[in-house]
Design a protein around this motif. Structure first.
Motif, PDB file in Angstrom:
ATOM      1  N   ASP A  96       0.658  -1.180  -0.080  1.00 13.64           N
ATOM      2  CA  ASP A  96      -0.011   0.135   0.092  1.00 13.64           C
ATOM      3  C   ASP A  96       0.833   1.346   0.011  1.00 13.64           C
ATOM      4  OD1 ASP A  96       0.904  -0.245   2.736  1.00 13.64           O
ATOM      5  OD2 ASP A  96      -1.265  -0.327   3.565  1.00 13.64           O
ATOM      6  N   THR A  97       2.048   1.158   0.529  1.00 16.40           N
ATOM      7  CA  THR A  97       3.012   2.341   0.464  1.00 16.40           C
ATOM      8  C   THR A  97       3.750   2.283  -0.884  1.00 16.40           C
ATOM      9  OG1 THR A  97       4.824   1.013   1.630  1.00 16.40           O
ATOM     10  CG2 THR A  97       3.042   2.341   2.916  1.00 16.40           C
ATOM     11  N   HIS A  98       3.736   1.614  -1.909  1.00 22.45           N
ATOM     12  CA  HIS A  98       4.360   1.399  -3.035  1.00 22.45           C
ATOM     13  C   HIS A  98       3.803   2.986  -3.731  1.00 22.45           C
ATOM     14  CE1 HIS A  98       5.870   0.686  -7.279  1.00 22.45           C
ATOM     15  NE2 HIS A  98       6.635  -0.113  -6.662  1.00 22.45           N
ATOM     16  N   ARG A  99       4.641   3.384  -4.558  1.00 23.91           N
ATOM     17  CA  ARG A  99       4.281   4.746  -5.307  1.00 23.91           C
ATOM     18  C   ARG A  99       3.109   4.352  -6.272  1.00 23.91           C
ATOM     19  NH1 ARG A  99       5.855   4.678 -10.304  1.00 23.91           N
ATOM     20  NH2 ARG A  99       7.452   3.312 -10.982  1.00 23.91           N
ATOM     21  N   ASN A 134       0.891   9.955  -3.269  1.00 26.09           N
ATOM     22  CA  ASN A 134       1.908   9.875  -3.946  1.00 26.09           C
ATOM     23  C   ASN A 134       1.705   9.754  -5.471  1.00 26.09           C
ATOM     24  OD1 ASN A 134       4.837  10.224  -4.044  1.00 26.09           O
ATOM     25  ND2 ASN A 134       5.481   8.313  -3.701  1.00 26.09           N
ATOM     26  N   THR A 173      -6.289   0.945  -1.600  1.00 23.40           N
ATOM     27  CA  THR A 173      -5.939   2.384  -1.227  1.00 23.40           C
ATOM     28  C   THR A 173      -6.799   2.914  -1.943  1.00 23.40           C
ATOM     29  OG1 THR A 173      -4.148   2.323  -3.155  1.00 23.40           O
ATOM     30  CG2 THR A 173      -3.293   1.734  -0.828  1.00 23.40           C
ATOM     31  N   ASP A 208      -0.025   4.290  -3.739  1.00 25.86           N
ATOM     32  CA  ASP A 208      -0.263   5.267  -2.975  1.00 25.86           C
ATOM     33  C   ASP A 208      -1.012   6.652  -3.330  1.00 25.86           C
ATOM     34  OD1 ASP A 208       0.027   7.197  -0.764  1.00 25.86           O
ATOM     35  OD2 ASP A 208       2.590   7.177  -0.696  1.00 25.86           O
TER      36      ASP A 208
END
Length: 344
Positions: A174-177, A183, A218, A180
Motif C-alpha cells: 500500500d505504500t508503493h508509489r 504519491n 488504497t 499510494d
C-alpha cells in the motif's frame, strides 16, 4: 513546423554545452544522466535530492557537486536546465520554482498531477519565455516518428481503429508509489499514459470517452480500459493494468492496410506494415537510444531558442492529461492534493 510565436527572447544555447541540474536522484535520474553523457550538447553540473545521502552518492558516481537542498539548485546560476524526476505530486511546484528562477525544465511524465497544474506550468513557462517539455521519451524516438508519419501519410488508408495494452505487474504494497494516492499512485498516470499518448498521436482526440476499471484497496486505479471515438470516425481502445503480466501488442488498422507495433508500448522495437491484404508485411526498424532521443530534442530546442518542442507540443501534453483525468473521474479516483473530489 513551429512559427515565430514559439521562439523566445532567451539567448539560444548553441555555442556551449547545456548545463544540467538534476532534481531527484532515483533510478530514472540515472537513466537520464547516462543519456546526457552520451550526447555532445549537454553536461551535468549539479544534483539535488530529498535524501542528501542519495544525492551525495549520485554526485560521486558522476563526478559533479551535490546541493544540500532543492532551493540551492533553484538558485544556482551555473544551471541552465533542470530535469525533474521526483514523484508526480511534486512536479508542478518544483517546475514552477525552476521557471521562477529562470531555468528551463524537462519534467518527467506526467508533467503534473492534474490538468489545471499542467496548464499552470506550461502557461508560466511561455510567460517567462522558457522551454518546458514533458519527458515523454516515446514521442522522441525515430521509430515512433516514422510510424506517425506513415499513418498520417495514408500508408494504411483511413485509420479505422487502434488497440494497445500495457501491463506491468507490481507487487501490491500500500505504500508503493503505484498504489499510494498521496504519491500520485495509479495505473493510468504511471503506465496508461504511454498507450494513451500513442493512441492520441495515431488516432486523435476523443469526441467522447468510455471507461471501465478497478481500484486497489488504497483507492488508486489498478486497471483501466479506455475506449473512445474520434471526430474522424476511428475507435481507440487502450488497457493499462498494474496487476497483470502479458505481451504488449499494439495494432493500427486502416482501410488499406494495418500496422503491428512490436515491443513495449513505451519503447517499441519495430513495426510491421501490411498493405492491403498482403500477408507479407514490411518490418521497419530504427536505431534505439531510448532517453538520448529526448535529451537531444531538448538540446535542439534550446539551440533554436524554442519555448516548446514540436515533438512534445504543449497542446498534446494538456490534451492527453485531459483524457487521463476524465478516465480517473469515471473511476472515482481522487487525489488528496485536489480541492474536491472529481465529479462526472
Amino acid at each position: 513546423m513551429q512559427d515565430s510565436a514559439d521562439r523566445t527572447a532567451y539567448r539560444p544555447i548553441h555555442d556551449r554545452k547545456v548545463r544540467w541540474g538534476l532534481l531527484a536522484a532515483g533510478k530514472i535520474a540515472h537513466a537520464l544522466a547516462g543519456a546526457i553523457q552520451e550526447t555532445e550538447g549537454g553536461t551535468m553540473v549539479r544534483v539535488a535530492a530529498r535524501d542528501p545521502e542519495r544525492a551525495r552518492e549520485f554526485a560521486e558516481q558522476y563526478d559533479i557537486p551535490a546541493h544540500g537542498t532543492y532551493e540551492d539548485l533553484y538558485a544556482d546560476d551555473e544551471v541552465d536546465a533542470v530535469y525533474i524526476s521526483s514523484t508526480h505530486p511534486h512536479h508542478a511546484e518544483q517546475a514552477l520554482r525552476c521557471l521562477d528562477a529562470g531555468k528551463h525544465v524537462l519534467i518527467e511524465k506526467p508533467l503534473a498531477l492534474t490538468v489545471a497544474d499542467t496548464e499552470r506550468v506550461l502557461d508560466t513557462a511561455r510567460a517567462r519565455g522558457l522551454l518546458a517539455m514533458e519527458a515523454m521519451w516515446t514521442r522522441c524516438m525515430p521509430l515512433v516518428q516514422d510510424l506517425v508519419g506513415r499513418v498520417r501519410g495514408g500508408q494504411i488508408g483511413r485509420v479505422r481503429s487502434f488497440a494497445a495494452a500495457f501491463t506491468m505487474p507490481f507487487e501490491y504494497v500500500d505504500t508503493h508509489r503505484v498504489f499510494d494516492l498521496a504519491n500520485g499512485g495509479g495505473a493510468l498516470l504511471d503506465i496508461g499514459i504511454y498507450p494513451v499518448t500513442l493512441a492520441h498521436l495515431l488516432v486523435g482526440h476523443p469526441t467522447h470517452l468510455q471507461v471501465l476499471g478497478s481500484q486497489a484497496p488504497t483507492g488508486a486505479d489498478d486497471l483501466a480500459a479506455l475506449q473512445w471515438m474520434t471526430a474522424e470516425g476511428a475507435v481507440a481502445q487502450v488497457i493499462c493494468d498494474s496487476q497483470s503480466a502479458g505481451a504488449s501488442r499494439t495494432v493500427i488498422r486502416g482501410s488499406d492496410g494495418w500496422i503491428e507495433v512490436h515491443g513495449p508500448v513505451n519503447a517499441p522495437t519495430s513495426f510491421t506494415l501490411y498493405r492491403g491484404r498482403d500477408a507479407d508485411g514490411e518490418e521497419i526498424r530504427h536505431p534505439q537510444h531510448h532517453y538520448r532521443h529526448e535529451v537531444e530534442e531538448f538540446h535542439r530546442c534550446l539551440q533554436e531558442g524554442r519555448v516548446e518542442s514540436a515533438l512534445v507540443p504543449h497542446a498534446d501534453t494538456i490534451a492527453i492529461m485531459t483524457i487521463l483525468e476524465s478516465a480517473r473521474r469515471e473511476l472515482g479516483v481522487h487525489y488528496p492534493q485536489e480541492d474536491a473530489p472529481l465529479t462526472g
